[in-house]
Structure formats: C-alpha cells, structure tokens
Design a protein around this motif. Structure first.
Motif, PDB file in Angstrom:
ATOM      1  N   LEU A  10       4.795   8.772  -3.133  1.00 59.18           N
ATOM      2  CA  LEU A  10       4.438   7.348  -3.052  1.00 59.18           C
ATOM      3  C   LEU A  10       3.223   7.203  -2.136  1.00 59.18           C
ATOM      4  CD1 LEU A  10       5.150   4.414  -3.794  1.00 59.18           C
ATOM      5  CD2 LEU A  10       6.643   4.347  -1.781  1.00 59.18           C
ATOM      6  N   TYR A  11       3.271   7.914  -1.002  1.00 59.52           N
ATOM      7  CA  TYR A  11       2.099   7.910  -0.116  1.00 59.52           C
ATOM      8  C   TYR A  11       2.112   9.115   0.821  1.00 59.52           C
ATOM      9  CZ  TYR A  11       5.286   5.877   3.426  1.00 59.52           C
ATOM     10  OH  TYR A  11       6.325   5.644   4.302  1.00 59.52           O
ATOM     11  N   HIS A  69       5.214   4.714  10.348  1.00 61.35           N
ATOM     12  CA  HIS A  69       4.226   5.692   9.879  1.00 61.35           C
ATOM     13  C   HIS A  69       2.859   5.037   9.799  1.00 61.35           C
ATOM     14  CE1 HIS A  69       5.121   3.357   6.280  1.00 61.35           C
ATOM     15  NE2 HIS A  69       3.877   3.639   5.935  1.00 61.35           N
ATOM     16  N   THR A  71      -0.027   5.130   7.068  1.00 64.85           N
ATOM     17  CA  THR A  71      -0.394   5.577   5.717  1.00 64.85           C
ATOM     18  C   THR A  71      -1.829   6.101   5.712  1.00 64.85           C
ATOM     19  OG1 THR A  71       0.999   3.829   4.770  1.00 64.85           O
ATOM     20  CG2 THR A  71      -0.631   4.843   3.301  1.00 64.85           C
ATOM     21  N   PHE A  74      -2.175   5.812  -0.250  1.00 63.22           N
ATOM     22  CA  PHE A  74      -1.116   5.292  -1.109  1.00 63.22           C
ATOM     23  C   PHE A  74      -1.351   5.858  -2.513  1.00 63.22           C
ATOM     24  CE2 PHE A  74       0.500   1.926  -3.991  1.00 63.22           C
ATOM     25  CZ  PHE A  74       1.831   1.968  -3.615  1.00 63.22           C
ATOM     26  N   ARG A 151      -8.850   0.721   8.831  1.00 57.97           N
ATOM     27  CA  ARG A 151      -7.608   0.180   8.272  1.00 57.97           C
ATOM     28  C   ARG A 151      -6.364   0.872   8.827  1.00 57.97           C
ATOM     29  NH1 ARG A 151      -6.970  -0.354   1.673  1.00 57.97           N
ATOM     30  NH2 ARG A 151      -5.005  -1.542   1.635  1.00 57.97           N
ATOM     31  N   HIS A 153      -3.207   1.927  10.622  1.00 54.89           N
ATOM     32  CA  HIS A 153      -2.255   1.069  11.340  1.00 54.89           C
ATOM     33  C   HIS A 153      -0.839   1.594  11.162  1.00 54.89           C
ATOM     34  CE1 HIS A 153      -1.751  -0.070   7.183  1.00 54.89           C
ATOM     35  NE2 HIS A 153      -0.531  -0.432   7.527  1.00 54.89           N
ATOM     36  N   THR A 155       2.730  -0.329  10.428  1.00 48.93           N
ATOM     37  CA  THR A 155       3.407  -1.604  10.184  1.00 48.93           C
ATOM     38  C   THR A 155       4.677  -1.648  11.022  1.00 48.93           C
ATOM     39  OG1 THR A 155       2.568  -1.808   7.923  1.00 48.93           O
ATOM     40  CG2 THR A 155       4.582  -3.024   8.439  1.00 48.93           C
ATOM     41  N   PRO A 164       4.397  -4.635   2.993  1.00 49.04           N
ATOM     42  CA  PRO A 164       3.733  -3.949   4.122  1.00 49.04           C
ATOM     43  C   PRO A 164       2.243  -3.642   3.907  1.00 49.04           C
ATOM     44  CG  PRO A 164       5.459  -2.569   3.142  1.00 49.04           C
ATOM     45  CD  PRO A 164       5.600  -3.928   2.543  1.00 49.04           C
ATOM     46  N   VAL A 165       1.787  -3.604   2.658  1.00 51.28           N
ATOM     47  CA  VAL A 165       0.346  -3.373   2.438  1.00 51.28           C
ATOM     48  C   VAL A 165      -0.486  -4.443   3.158  1.00 51.28           C
ATOM     49  CG1 VAL A 165       0.269  -4.689   0.268  1.00 51.28           C
ATOM     50  CG2 VAL A 165      -1.422  -2.895   0.698  1.00 51.28           C
TER      51      VAL A 165
END
Ligand code: ACK
Length: 222
Positions: A10-11, A69, A71, A74, A151, A153, A155, A164-165
């Motif tokens: 997924l990521y 986490h 990311t 994604f 970007r 970060h 969450t 969460p995106v």
C-alpha cells in the motif's frame, strides 16, 4: 497473475519504533490539550466549529490512524503512478529494513488533521520520491515549488471523515504560506517552542529541540 510476481505494498515509509511512538503520541496529546486552553486558540474557535459560541474538545476531535509512520511513496498495491519505478530504485532495496532517526521539527494542527513535520536528512532524501510534492499540486498549487521532502510528515490524528492523505497537504499549505513570506502570527512562546497562527485554523509549533524518533524503513501491505 504468475505466482512469482512481486506484489507492491500500500505504501513505503519509515515506521516509528514502539518507544518512539509512545513518546510522540504523548507530546502530541500534550500539545493539543495545551492549545485548547490558549486564549489565542479560543479566539479562532470558529475555524473549527463554524459557530461563534461553540466549544471544541481537541483531545477527542482528532482520531488516531494506526501505527505512526512517515510515508515516502503511496503505491496503492501498484496502482499509483510511479509505484513500480519507485520500488525498483536500488536505494529502496539497500535501505529496506534499516533503522534511522527521524527528526520531527514541528507539530501542526488544522481543522482537518494534526501532524508532525519531518525534516529529512540527505541520506533519507534518497528514499523520497522526486514528484511527491508535485503530486499535491491540484490541492496545493504552490507545492511543486517547495523543496523535496517538504511533504514529509507523521499523521497524528484526523478529524471525523478526513483521510490521512490530508495531513501532508495541510503541511504543504503552511509551508507554501511561509515561502510566500508569511511567518504566521506568533501568538505564544510555549515550553516546546514558538506557536504561530496561519489563519483558517492552521497552527504550527516550531520545536526548539526536534523530537528524535528512531524509525524502520519498510512497507505496509494492510
Ligand atoms: O498519513 P499518511 O502519510 O497519509 O499515511 C497514509 C498512508 O498513505 C496509507 O493511507 C498515505 N496516502 C494515502 N493516499 C495517498 C496519496 N494519494 N499520496 C500520498 N500519500 C497517500 C496516507
């Protein structure tokens, strides 16, 4: 599909080790609880509630979203643009399973999300996809002109109905304002650092001492 075909996650990302998760969750909770008590925050409550007289309980306004986490890519099991190319980058294989220290340099709150800004090292930037910021352009037009890694970060929580995106997009919005020369309205020197207000419910706490969080570079299949 052939049995030996490698499936994509997924990521990909850095997953905070459990002791670091506890520490960061604690600091985030302290931050939102303190923010909630500040007169400056109460003055702008409308941003959160849409009503003048309403109250908000920030501690319960945001819901946690699984393991903490940061990311990198994604992939959506291979359906996302550039997922396969990313997974094939030799740096991904080299660093897969390795632990490094994430530097959390700020905490931010918006009516949608609460998150931590991650300041990546040169080495960590090798794992950062080249178009991560550009991909946010439709939501944050200035995103593509921000430096790679902007970007990045963690969450920490999302308001009801928010995915969460959104956390990374909220961070990019604040950084875009900074880039335009808006330093925010400094409202308070807090124990952890300076708190600034960027309008529309956006709050940024720049940490005097970054939070250092050991994290493992890996992937999530779900
Ligand atoms: O909090 P996050 O970084 O935001 O971690 C989750 C993770 O992937 C699993 O959902 C992030 N995510 C979801 N969709 C996207 C996207 N289109 N681009 C970048 N990150 C995404 C989400």
């Amino acid at each position: 599909a052939p049995l030996l075909e490698v499936s994509l996650p997924l990521y990909f990302g850095w997953f905070l080790l459990s002791s670091a998760q506890d520490k960061v969750k604690c600091m985030a909770l302290d931050f939102v609880k303190t923010l909630d008590t500040l007169d400056a925050f109460k003055k702008h409550l409308m941003d959160f509630t849409g009503k003048a007289e309403a109250e908000v309980d920030l501690e319960h306004y945001f819901k946690a979203k699984g393991a903490l986490h940061c990311t990198t890519k994604f992939c959506n099991y291979g359906k996302a643009d550039g997922a396969k190319e990313y997974a094939q980058n030799p740096a991904i294989k080299d660093f897969y399973g390795s632990v490094s220290e994430l530097s959390l340099s700020a905490l931010f709150v918006t009516p949608r999300t609460v998150g931590a800004r991650v300041s990546l090292t040169e080495e960590q930037l090798q794992l950062w996809p080249a178009d991560a910021e550009k991909e946010a352009e439709s939501a944050v037009p200035a995103a593509a002109s921000l430096p790679p890694g902007s970007r990045a970060h963690v969450t920490l929580g999302c308001a009801d109905g928010v995915e969460p995106v959104q956390t990374g997009l909220d961070l990019l919005e604040i950084l875009a304002l900074q880039q335009e020369g808006q330093q925010g309205e400094t409202v308070e020197e807090m124990e952890l650092g300076g708190l600034a207000y960027y309008g529309a419910g956006r709050w940024l706490l720049s940490l005097r001492e970054p939070i250092v969080a050991p994290a493992c570079f890996s992937s999530y299949y779900g």
